[in-house]
Design a protein around this motif. Structure first.
Motif, PDB file in Angstrom:
ATOM      1  N   ALA A 114      21.043 -22.244 -13.374  1.00 41.08           N
ATOM      2  CA  ALA A 114      22.516 -22.350 -13.157  1.00 41.08           C
ATOM      3  C   ALA A 114      22.797 -21.007 -12.664  1.00 41.08           C
ATOM      4  CB  ALA A 114      23.340 -22.956 -14.128  1.00 41.08           C
ATOM      5  N   SER A 115      22.449 -19.987 -13.363  1.00 34.68           N
ATOM      6  CA  SER A 115      22.901 -18.554 -13.144  1.00 34.68           C
ATOM      7  C   SER A 115      22.628 -18.218 -11.701  1.00 34.68           C
ATOM      8  CB  SER A 115      22.042 -17.666 -14.095  1.00 34.68           C
ATOM      9  OG  SER A 115      22.391 -16.382 -13.976  1.00 34.68           O
ATOM     10  N   LEU A 116      21.622 -18.434 -11.026  1.00 34.82           N
ATOM     11  CA  LEU A 116      21.413 -18.375  -9.368  1.00 34.82           C
ATOM     12  C   LEU A 116      22.632 -18.700  -8.864  1.00 34.82           C
ATOM     13  CD1 LEU A 116      17.869 -19.403  -8.978  1.00 34.82           C
ATOM     14  CD2 LEU A 116      18.774 -17.172  -8.950  1.00 34.82           C
ATOM     15  N   GLY A 117      23.376 -19.867  -9.324  1.00 40.80           N
ATOM     16  CA  GLY A 117      24.394 -20.483  -8.379  1.00 40.80           C
ATOM     17  C   GLY A 117      25.509 -19.831  -8.768  1.00 40.80           C
ATOM     18  N   ILE A 118      25.775 -18.906  -9.668  1.00 40.60           N
ATOM     19  CA  ILE A 118      26.750 -18.169  -9.691  1.00 40.60           C
ATOM     20  C   ILE A 118      26.636 -16.302  -9.273  1.00 40.60           C
ATOM     21  CG2 ILE A 118      27.981 -19.278 -11.711  1.00 40.60           C
ATOM     22  CD1 ILE A 118      26.894 -17.055 -13.579  1.00 40.60           C
ATOM     23  N   GLY A 119      25.535 -16.213  -8.567  1.00 42.40           N
ATOM     24  CA  GLY A 119      25.169 -15.073  -7.870  1.00 42.40           C
ATOM     25  C   GLY A 119      24.244 -14.165  -8.738  1.00 42.40           C
ATOM     26  N   ASN A 120      23.637 -14.755  -9.672  1.00 38.73           N
ATOM     27  CA  ASN A 120      23.001 -13.646 -10.383  1.00 38.73           C
ATOM     28  C   ASN A 120      21.433 -13.917 -10.124  1.00 38.73           C
ATOM     29  OD1 ASN A 120      21.812 -12.292 -12.673  1.00 38.73           O
ATOM     30  ND2 ASN A 120      22.064 -13.753 -14.231  1.00 38.73           N
ATOM     31  N   TYR A 121      21.123 -13.116  -8.984  1.00 39.27           N
ATOM     32  CA  TYR A 121      19.935 -13.165  -8.370  1.00 39.27           C
ATOM     33  C   TYR A 121      18.717 -12.287  -8.920  1.00 39.27           C
ATOM     34  CZ  TYR A 121      22.654 -15.224  -4.727  1.00 39.27           C
ATOM     35  OH  TYR A 121      23.483 -16.170  -4.234  1.00 39.27           O
ATOM     36  N   PRO A 122      19.135 -11.388  -9.786  1.00 42.63           N
ATOM     37  CA  PRO A 122      18.111 -10.548 -10.754  1.00 42.63           C
ATOM     38  C   PRO A 122      17.423 -11.613 -11.746  1.00 42.63           C
ATOM     39  CG  PRO A 122      20.068  -9.132 -10.483  1.00 42.63           C
ATOM     40  CD  PRO A 122      20.306 -10.528  -9.848  1.00 42.63           C
ATOM     41  N   ILE A 123      18.121 -12.702 -12.000  1.00 43.91           N
ATOM     42  CA  ILE A 123      17.478 -13.622 -13.068  1.00 43.91           C
ATOM     43  C   ILE A 123      16.168 -14.139 -12.456  1.00 43.91           C
ATOM     44  CG2 ILE A 123      18.438 -15.753 -12.251  1.00 43.91           C
ATOM     45  CD1 ILE A 123      18.212 -14.413 -15.775  1.00 43.91           C
ATOM     46  N   LEU A 124      16.001 -14.008 -11.062  1.00 39.65           N
ATOM     47  CA  LEU A 124      14.760 -14.583 -10.511  1.00 39.65           C
ATOM     48  C   LEU A 124      13.708 -13.857 -11.121  1.00 39.65           C
ATOM     49  CD1 LEU A 124      15.563 -14.687  -6.681  1.00 39.65           C
ATOM     50  CD2 LEU A 124      15.021 -16.610  -8.156  1.00 39.65           C
ATOM     51  N   THR A 125      13.649 -12.549 -11.513  1.00 38.20           N
ATOM     52  CA  THR A 125      12.608 -12.035 -12.224  1.00 38.20           C
ATOM     53  C   THR A 125      12.305 -12.713 -13.628  1.00 38.20           C
ATOM     54  OG1 THR A 125      13.905 -10.480 -13.287  1.00 38.20           O
ATOM     55  CG2 THR A 125      12.915  -9.767 -11.319  1.00 38.20           C
ATOM     56  N   GLY A 126      13.277 -13.246 -14.418  1.00 39.13           N
ATOM     57  CA  GLY A 126      13.223 -13.980 -15.440  1.00 39.13           C
ATOM     58  C   GLY A 126      12.312 -15.366 -15.250  1.00 39.13           C
ATOM     59  N   ILE A 127      12.993 -16.004 -14.208  1.00 42.00           N
ATOM     60  CA  ILE A 127      12.378 -17.420 -13.709  1.00 42.00           C
ATOM     61  C   ILE A 127      10.978 -17.299 -13.503  1.00 42.00           C
ATOM     62  CG2 ILE A 127      12.599 -19.118 -12.215  1.00 42.00           C
ATOM     63  CD1 ILE A 127      15.556 -18.647 -12.257  1.00 42.00           C
ATOM     64  N   VAL A 128      10.613 -16.057 -12.644  1.00 42.21           N
ATOM     65  CA  VAL A 128       9.065 -16.067 -12.308  1.00 42.21           C
ATOM     66  C   VAL A 128       8.341 -15.543 -13.631  1.00 42.21           C
ATOM     67  CG1 VAL A 128       7.516 -14.247 -11.265  1.00 42.21           C
ATOM     68  CG2 VAL A 128       9.651 -14.903 -10.133  1.00 42.21           C
ATOM     69  N   GLY A 129       8.852 -14.953 -14.533  1.00 39.91           N
ATOM     70  CA  GLY A 129       8.139 -14.874 -15.976  1.00 39.91           C
ATOM     71  C   GLY A 129       7.957 -16.172 -16.676  1.00 39.91           C
ATOM     72  N   MET A 130       9.003 -17.008 -16.460  1.00 42.88           N
ATOM     73  CA  MET A 130       8.960 -18.153 -17.301  1.00 42.88           C
ATOM     74  C   MET A 130       7.887 -19.006 -16.747  1.00 42.88           C
ATOM     75  SD  MET A 130      12.680 -19.724 -18.273  1.00 42.88           S
ATOM     76  CE  MET A 130      13.519 -19.457 -16.636  1.00 42.88           C
ATOM     77  N   PHE A 131       7.758 -19.038 -15.364  1.00 45.07           N
ATOM     78  CA  PHE A 131       6.662 -19.809 -14.615  1.00 45.07           C
ATOM     79  C   PHE A 131       5.144 -19.218 -14.948  1.00 45.07           C
ATOM     80  CE2 PHE A 131      10.064 -21.828 -11.971  1.00 45.07           C
ATOM     81  CZ  PHE A 131       9.497 -23.210 -11.867  1.00 45.07           C
ATOM     82  N   LEU A 132       5.176 -18.025 -14.849  1.00 45.31           N
ATOM     83  CA  LEU A 132       3.848 -17.279 -15.448  1.00 45.31           C
ATOM     84  C   LEU A 132       3.498 -17.513 -16.697  1.00 45.31           C
ATOM     85  CD1 LEU A 132       4.147 -13.901 -13.385  1.00 45.31           C
ATOM     86  CD2 LEU A 132       2.734 -15.722 -12.734  1.00 45.31           C
ATOM     87  N   GLY A 133       4.384 -17.252 -17.322  1.00 43.54           N
ATOM     88  CA  GLY A 133       4.177 -17.650 -18.830  1.00 43.54           C
ATOM     89  C   GLY A 133       3.783 -19.040 -19.308  1.00 43.54           C
ATOM     90  N   ALA A 134       4.253 -20.143 -18.560  1.00 42.54           N
ATOM     91  CA  ALA A 134       3.820 -21.502 -18.689  1.00 42.54           C
ATOM     92  C   ALA A 134       2.776 -21.773 -18.064  1.00 42.54           C
ATOM     93  CB  ALA A 134       4.995 -22.361 -17.961  1.00 42.54           C
ATOM     94  N   TYR A 135       2.280 -20.986 -16.885  1.00 37.74           N
ATOM     95  CA  TYR A 135       0.949 -21.044 -16.456  1.00 37.74           C
ATOM     96  C   TYR A 135       0.029 -20.407 -17.470  1.00 37.74           C
ATOM     97  CZ  TYR A 135      -2.757 -20.637 -13.227  1.00 37.74           C
ATOM     98  OH  TYR A 135      -4.098 -20.654 -12.722  1.00 37.74           O
ATOM     99  N   ILE A 136       0.146 -19.345 -17.801  1.00 39.66           N
ATOM    100  CA  ILE A 136      -0.801 -18.910 -18.793  1.00 39.66           C
ATOM    101  C   ILE A 136      -1.055 -19.539 -19.890  1.00 39.66           C
ATOM    102  CG2 ILE A 136      -1.039 -16.974 -20.420  1.00 39.66           C
ATOM    103  CD1 ILE A 136       0.501 -15.149 -18.077  1.00 39.66           C
ATOM    104  N   GLN A 137       0.069 -20.232 -20.524  1.00 38.26           N
ATOM    105  CA  GLN A 137      -0.021 -20.933 -21.635  1.00 38.26           C
ATOM    106  C   GLN A 137      -1.043 -22.080 -21.302  1.00 38.26           C
ATOM    107  OE1 GLN A 137       1.166 -24.083 -22.716  1.00 38.26           O
ATOM    108  NE2 GLN A 137       0.181 -23.746 -24.409  1.00 38.26           N
TER     109      GLN A 137
END
Length: 155
Positions: A114-137
């Motif tokens: 939802a943060s992407l929708g309000i223009g918080n594009y730096p959160i993409l690094t956190g989203i990539v981290g979530m996907f990587l963490g889930a993949y690693i797990q």
């Protein structure tokens, strides 16, 4: 969903609409802003608590009320039932790791999108981290399952 039930054609569009409503609500309540979430985690702004209680109340009433009216999901035909999850070591450790990630990033997964929708594009690094963490797990879990499975011999 069991194999004998067909998914209703409106299932995915309604999931999408539900996501839109969820995202709009997070943005409208300012809960998609990491600063607000971090203020909550530091006990300075308890607004997130009211948002969560509001969501829990609506969800609880809905699940209780629907169960009184029908026994199966209208769009999937699957029978309603509780999924009980025991409080075990994995739940405690996983919850702790999730909490540390939430505290470090200031945002939970749903609010991150939802943060992407309000223009918080730096959160993409956190989203990539979530996907990587889930993949690693998932990779770690599959290698543990493979190594713990006893080898069978063919006679």
């Amino acid at each position: 969903m069991s194999a004998d039930h067909e998914q209703h054609p409106l299932f995915l569009p309604l999931v999408f609409v539900g996501g839109l409503i969820f995202g709009f609500g997070l943005g409208f309540s300012h809960m998609a802003q990491p600063e607000v979430v971090l203020s909550f985690l530091q006990f300075q702004d308890l607004g997130l608590l009211f948002v969560m209680f509001g969501a829990a109340i609506v969800t609880g009433i809905t699940f209780f009320g629907v169960k009184l009216v029908r026994n199966d999901a209208p769009l999937t035909g699957a029978t309603y039932g509780r999924r009980l999850k025991t409080l075990d070591k994995n739940v405690v450790i996983g919850g702790g790791i999730f909490g540390v990630g939430w505290g470090l990033s200031g945002i939970c997964p749903g609010a991150a999108y939802a943060s992407l929708g309000i223009g918080n594009y730096p959160i993409l690094t956190g989203i990539v981290g979530m996907f990587l963490g889930a993949y690693i797990q998932g990779f770690w879990r599959s290698t543990r399952a493979d190594s713990s499975t006893p080898a069978t011999t063919a006679d």
